[in-house]
Motif scaffolding. Structure first.
Motif, PDB file in Angstrom:
ATOM      1  N   MET A  60       0.220   5.245 -14.329  1.00  0.00           N
ATOM      2  CA  MET A  60      -0.354   5.920 -13.190  1.00  0.00           C
ATOM      3  C   MET A  60      -1.588   5.303 -12.578  1.00  0.00           C
ATOM      4  O   MET A  60      -1.863   4.968 -11.569  1.00  0.00           O
ATOM      5  N   GLN A  61      -2.689   4.767 -13.384  1.00  0.00           N
ATOM      6  CA  GLN A  61      -3.676   3.922 -13.197  1.00  0.00           C
ATOM      7  C   GLN A  61      -3.317   2.389 -12.607  1.00  0.00           C
ATOM      8  O   GLN A  61      -3.829   2.128 -11.719  1.00  0.00           O
ATOM      9  N   PHE A  62      -1.997   1.981 -13.237  1.00  0.00           N
ATOM     10  CA  PHE A  62      -1.572   0.628 -12.695  1.00  0.00           C
ATOM     11  C   PHE A  62      -1.350   0.797 -11.026  1.00  0.00           C
ATOM     12  O   PHE A  62      -1.672   0.193 -10.473  1.00  0.00           O
ATOM     13  N   SER A  63      -0.676   1.912 -10.776  1.00  0.00           N
ATOM     14  CA  SER A  63      -0.275   1.818  -9.500  1.00  0.00           C
ATOM     15  C   SER A  63      -1.335   2.296  -8.486  1.00  0.00           C
ATOM     16  O   SER A  63      -1.567   1.912  -7.436  1.00  0.00           O
ATOM     17  N   THR A  64      -2.285   3.266  -9.413  1.00  0.00           N
ATOM     18  CA  THR A  64      -3.466   3.562  -8.245  1.00  0.00           C
ATOM     19  C   THR A  64      -4.238   2.451  -7.990  1.00  0.00           C
ATOM     20  O   THR A  64      -4.912   2.238  -7.130  1.00  0.00           O
ATOM     21  N   GLY A 122       0.762  -1.276  -0.023  1.00  0.00           N
ATOM     22  CA  GLY A 122       0.023  -0.089   0.101  1.00  0.00           C
ATOM     23  C   GLY A 122       0.778   1.468  -0.069  1.00  0.00           C
ATOM     24  O   GLY A 122       0.373   2.319  -0.512  1.00  0.00           O
ATOM     25  N   VAL A 123       1.978   1.139   0.679  1.00  0.00           N
ATOM     26  CA  VAL A 123       2.934   2.476   0.634  1.00  0.00           C
ATOM     27  C   VAL A 123       3.594   2.597  -0.920  1.00  0.00           C
ATOM     28  O   VAL A 123       3.667   3.779  -1.371  1.00  0.00           O
ATOM     29  N   ALA A 124       4.115   1.301  -1.451  1.00  0.00           N
ATOM     30  CA  ALA A 124       4.991   1.545  -2.710  1.00  0.00           C
ATOM     31  C   ALA A 124       3.843   2.011  -3.971  1.00  0.00           C
ATOM     32  O   ALA A 124       4.331   2.837  -4.691  1.00  0.00           O
ATOM     33  N   ALA A 125       2.543   1.814  -3.815  1.00  0.00           N
ATOM     34  CA  ALA A 125       1.580   1.980  -5.032  1.00  0.00           C
ATOM     35  C   ALA A 125       1.574   3.643  -5.134  1.00  0.00           C
ATOM     36  O   ALA A 125       1.461   3.953  -6.180  1.00  0.00           O
ATOM     37  N   PRO A 126       0.915   4.363  -4.092  1.00  0.00           N
ATOM     38  CA  PRO A 126       1.086   5.709  -4.165  1.00  0.00           C
ATOM     39  C   PRO A 126       2.225   6.467  -4.796  1.00  0.00           C
ATOM     40  O   PRO A 126       2.246   7.505  -5.473  1.00  0.00           O
ATOM     41  N   LEU A 127       3.417   5.740  -4.090  1.00  0.00           N
ATOM     42  CA  LEU A 127       4.637   6.283  -4.510  1.00  0.00           C
ATOM     43  C   LEU A 127       4.986   6.175  -5.922  1.00  0.00           C
ATOM     44  O   LEU A 127       5.268   7.291  -6.708  1.00  0.00           O
ATOM     45  N   LEU A 128       4.676   5.080  -6.553  1.00  0.00           N
ATOM     46  CA  LEU A 128       4.758   5.029  -7.932  1.00  0.00           C
ATOM     47  C   LEU A 128       3.852   5.710  -8.623  1.00  0.00           C
ATOM     48  O   LEU A 128       4.221   6.572  -9.812  1.00  0.00           O
ATOM     49  N   ALA A 129       2.611   6.136  -8.144  1.00  0.00           N
ATOM     50  CA  ALA A 129       1.657   6.985  -8.786  1.00  0.00           C
ATOM     51  C   ALA A 129       1.928   8.365  -8.855  1.00  0.00           C
ATOM     52  O   ALA A 129       1.802   9.004  -9.622  1.00  0.00           O
ATOM     53  N   ALA A 130       2.636   8.763  -7.763  1.00  0.00           N
ATOM     54  CA  ALA A 130       3.119  10.117  -7.562  1.00  0.00           C
ATOM     55  C   ALA A 130       4.453  10.412  -8.601  1.00  0.00           C
ATOM     56  O   ALA A 130       4.393  11.472  -9.284  1.00  0.00           O
ATOM     57  N   ILE A 131       5.029   9.598  -8.983  1.00  0.00           N
ATOM     58  CA  ILE A 131       6.213   9.383  -9.867  1.00  0.00           C
ATOM     59  C   ILE A 131       5.592   9.566 -11.067  1.00  0.00           C
ATOM     60  O   ILE A 131       5.972  10.404 -11.920  1.00  0.00           O
ATOM     61  N   LEU A 155      -0.706  14.720  -3.419  1.00  0.00           N
ATOM     62  CA  LEU A 155      -1.625  13.854  -2.862  1.00  0.00           C
ATOM     63  C   LEU A 155      -1.147  12.447  -2.545  1.00  0.00           C
ATOM     64  O   LEU A 155      -1.130  11.726  -1.553  1.00  0.00           O
ATOM     65  N   ASN A 156      -0.441  11.844  -3.581  1.00  0.00           N
ATOM     66  CA  ASN A 156       0.172  10.623  -3.545  1.00  0.00           C
ATOM     67  C   ASN A 156       1.244  10.187  -2.471  1.00  0.00           C
ATOM     68  O   ASN A 156       1.254   9.453  -1.946  1.00  0.00           O
ATOM     69  N   LEU A 157       2.320  11.257  -2.632  1.00  0.00           N
ATOM     70  CA  LEU A 157       3.244  11.387  -1.743  1.00  0.00           C
ATOM     71  C   LEU A 157       2.672  11.390  -0.135  1.00  0.00           C
ATOM     72  O   LEU A 157       3.328  10.364   0.409  1.00  0.00           O
ATOM     73  N   PHE A 189       3.225  15.615 -15.715  1.00  0.00           N
ATOM     74  CA  PHE A 189       3.182  16.980 -15.848  1.00  0.00           C
ATOM     75  C   PHE A 189       4.522  17.604 -16.595  1.00  0.00           C
ATOM     76  O   PHE A 189       4.258  18.582 -17.253  1.00  0.00           O
ATOM     77  N   CYS A 190       5.532  16.896 -16.404  1.00  0.00           N
ATOM     78  CA  CYS A 190       6.786  17.328 -17.151  1.00  0.00           C
ATOM     79  C   CYS A 190       6.491  17.062 -18.725  1.00  0.00           C
ATOM     80  O   CYS A 190       6.977  17.981 -19.450  1.00  0.00           O
TER      81      CYS A 190
END
Length: 422
Positions: A304-308, A270-279, A365-367, A285-286
């Motif tokens: 992003m959808q994968f990790s979310t 559960g921690v790794a998934a939002p970290l990947l979504a944030a990345i 938010l994901n971080l 954005f870039c």
């Protein structure tokens, strides 16, 4: 209708009001699930889905009725999923809970893919909604096979009904009810004296903390999952294929989520998934800053959808596993309801004039979510808490930096849970 297509603000307002009305109705459905059973809750959710579609057919140009119809869907989406998943997990030994969750999750991914493809094949909204209505009616045909949860019956002190259902389940599986089942059912029946209703969420600091953390996880999941769906029209990509592609990414991510949840546990998955979504959100954005679009952008949206989706699947498991049987549906619906309030900000977030801004917000938010869910207790290979007292102590003795989950000593001594009522 012209009041949608020719007025962008109408879309925002309809989604805003339907989400917030759905919050109140969703709490009612959650209350029904814990007070009157998972089976009545599931039936009411199915009927509400069909009624909402028929309401739109009868008066598609009346804004108030349209909002009411969307409110019904918003209200029952979470409880319908949670009641089915709760029964599945409450019937399952601790070793196979991730398997049941995988089946349920992959079915939702299949539905996501079908949503995009059906809407592409049936661009007329009447035909598309008719397909959804027929799908819900088909589920009603199978409702007689949907069982009540033996754990819920036992926790309500209904011992005879519990044993009758366990014997039926055992007969279906070609086996017999274990000799210790009756004594376990009687033990669970002691929880019928627990305080009922929404105030039970405040029965202990541990229960309240876990609920707040899951609310954060679900809220950010909804915003991260559906922001690209609404924003896709401004990203110069095919909206139907994008939705179908997101469903494909979800299917793969559900399999990965359940593999990780069973191997390294719910918490760190559960921690790794939002970290990947944030990345991924930061990369999008870039890309938008330097005006990169097309397949590359769709690929990053899928990441992003994968990790979310992993976050969603793990949060569903954690919600069922950290809350006691007497509070499981109420807690889940409160989590979905408050997440629904956050969801009302979705159209205003996704449809910002600067198409980069939503992804900057989602990154932050994901971080924050990754940090928050790290404080949830590890629930893999642990017995489901049955009473409020069990939930108050659940996970408190485990260190923060624990890694691979291990079953409790008593589980091993009982040879993989042979004394469980299911």
């Amino acid at each position: 209708m012209n009041w949608v297509c020719d007025n962008q603000q109408a879309i925002n307002d309809i989604l805003f009001y339907s989400q917030n009305i759905g919050v109140a109705l969703g709490l009612l459905f959650g209350y029904i699930g814990d007070m009157y059973g998972r089976r009545p809750q599931q039936l009411l959710c199915l009927v509400a889905h069909v009624a909402s579609r028929l309401l739109i057919f009868l008066a598609p140009d009346v804004v108030v009725l349209f909002i009411l119809a969307e409110s019904l869907v918003s209200a029952v989406a979470g409880p319908m999923l949670e009641s089915a998943l709760a029964v599945g997990l409450e019937l399952t030994d601790v070793r196979y809970r991730t398997t049941v969750n995988r089946y349920a999750s992959c079915s939702m991914a299949t539905g996501m893919m079908a949503t995009g493809l059906v809407a592409w094949v049936m661009p007329n909204w009447t035909y598309c909604l008719s397909f959804a209505t027929v799908s819900c009616l088909a589920l009603l045909l199978f409702f007689s096979w949907f069982p009540e949860s033996p754990r819920w019956l036992a926790c309500r002190g209904r011992q005879q009904e519990t044993m009758r259902l366990l014997r039926r389940i055992a007969a279906t599986n070609g086996t017999t009810v274990p000799p210790l089942a009756l004594s376990v059912v009687r033990t669970l029946g002691k929880s019928k004296t627990d305080r009922r209703g929404f105030l039970s969420l405040f029965s202990s600091r541990n229960v309240f903390k876990n609920s707040v953390l899951l609310i954060i996880a679900r809220s950010v999941y909804l915003l991260t999952m559906f922001s690209p769906v609404l924003a896709v029209s401004s990203l110069s990509v095919n909206p139907f294929l994008t939705v179908a592609a997101q469903g494909g990414a979800q299917f793969v991510s559900y399999c990965v989520a359940n593999f990780c949840a069973s191997r390294v546990g719910r918490r760190w998955s559960g921690v790794a998934a939002p970290l990947l979504a944030a990345i991924a959100s930061g990369v999008i954005f870039c890309m938008l800053t330097v005006d990169i679009a097309g397949p590359a952008l769709v690929a990053m949206i899928m990441v992003m959808q994968f990790s979310t989706t992993i976050s969603f699947s793990v949060a569903n498991l954690q919600s069922v596993e950290v809350h006691p049987t007497c509070l499981r549906q109420i807690a889940a619906c409160v989590e979905w309801a408050i997440a629904g309030v956050a969801m009302s900000a979705l159209p205003y977030l996704a449809l910002m004039k600067d198409k980069r801004q939503p992804f900057a917000v989602l990154t932050a938010l994901n971080l924050a979510t990754a940090l928050a869910v790290s404080f949830l207790p590890e629930s893999a290979l642990q017995r489901l808490p049955e009473t409020l007292q069990d939930a108050a102590l659940f996970g408190k003795e485990r260190p923060y930096w624990s890694w691979k989950p291990k079953p409790p000593p008593e589980y091993t001594a009982e040879q993989c849970g042979s004394s469980e009522p299911s």
